[in-house]
Design a protein around this motif. Structure first.
Motif, mmCIF file in Angstrom:
data_model
loop_
_atom_site.group_PDB
_atom_site.id
_atom_site.type_symbol
_atom_site.label_atom_id
_atom_site.label_comp_id
_atom_site.label_asym_id
_atom_site.label_seq_id
_atom_site.Cartn_x
_atom_site.Cartn_y
_atom_site.Cartn_z
ATOM 1 N N ASN A 1 -4.932 -4.250 -4.998
ATOM 2 C CA ASN A 1 -3.523 -4.020 -4.679
ATOM 3 C C ASN A 1 -2.721 -5.311 -4.784
ATOM 4 O O ASN A 1 -3.284 -6.405 -4.795
ATOM 5 N N ILE B 1 0.847 -1.196 0.000
ATOM 6 C CA ILE B 1 0.000 0.000 0.000
ATOM 7 C C ILE B 1 0.881 1.244 0.000
ATOM 8 O O ILE B 1 1.949 1.268 0.626
ATOM 9 N N HIS C 1 -4.903 6.658 5.121
ATOM 10 C CA HIS C 1 -6.360 6.517 5.095
ATOM 11 C C HIS C 1 -6.806 5.368 6.016
ATOM 12 O O HIS C 1 -7.753 5.526 6.793
ATOM 13 N N GLU D 1 -12.690 -1.683 4.290
ATOM 14 C CA GLU D 1 -11.804 -0.995 3.344
ATOM 15 C C GLU D 1 -10.634 -1.890 2.940
ATOM 16 O O GLU D 1 -10.252 -1.937 1.763
ATOM 17 N N LEU E 1 -9.566 -3.047 -0.751
ATOM 18 C CA LEU E 1 -8.245 -2.740 -1.307
ATOM 19 C C LEU E 1 -7.497 -3.993 -1.749
ATOM 20 O O LEU E 1 -6.736 -3.952 -2.725
ATOM 21 N N GLY F 1 -2.696 5.657 0.995
ATOM 22 C CA GLY F 1 -3.576 4.541 1.346
ATOM 23 C C GLY F 1 -3.398 4.101 2.785
ATOM 24 O O GLY F 1 -4.378 3.835 3.498
#
Length: 163
Positions: free
Chosen positions: A37, A10, A17, A29, A33, A14
């Protein structure tokens, strides 16, 4: 399915966040992701890997130990779901420790009975062939080294999730 370990690359924004989210939103989340990713899933091998590298369960991470950090991360983001992070600047000692491992020596010391007696997750250590178990652990270790090197080279941080 059981408890699985996933490592995700990440970027800085990111990670910041994720740090700002509460536990419920963090898991949602993170799962979103992971679909987009660079990730590495070592499945159920995380606790066995931690044990053969450190001599203890991942449920008892060792402080300031790069081999322990390699499996469970460094900075806890969510204790209940076990989500942690490793900063890009913290990857070099982790990678160095992993690359310095003597795989032949590690294999010769691998004792599934020890893992079973230590109640290392999952409860498979005495029910499957020793050689295939070690091969799975070694493959997970090799993949983890390569993943961490890729993250370092691409200036990415790592989020570790074990749930």
């Amino acid at each position: 399915m059981g408890i699985q370990a996933c490592y995700m690359a990440i970027d800085e924004d990111g990670l910041n966040h994720l740090i700002d989210l509460d536990e419920v939103d963090l898991v949602d989340e993170l799962e979103e992701l992971e679909e987009h990713n660079d990730t590495l899933d070592i499945g159920k091998m995380w606790d066995g890997l931690h044990f053969i590298l450190t001599g203890s369960s991942a449920s008892e991470p060792l402080e300031d130990d790069p081999l322990s950090d390699a499996i469970v991360g460094i900075h806890i983001l969510d204790e209940e779901n076990f989500i942690a992070a490793i900063g890009n600047n913290e990857l070099p000692p982790v990678i160095a420790a992993l690359k310095q491992l003597d795989l032949v020596g590690l294999k010769s010391r691998f004792d599934p009975q020890q893992l079973s007696e230590a109640e290392i997750y999952p409860d498979i250590w005495t029910s499957e062939p020793k050689d295939s178990l070690y091969a799975e652990l070694e493959q997970a270790l090799t993949e983890l080294i390569n993943f961490y090197q890729r993250c370092l080279d691409n200036n990415m941080h790592v989020v570790v999730s074990i749930y």
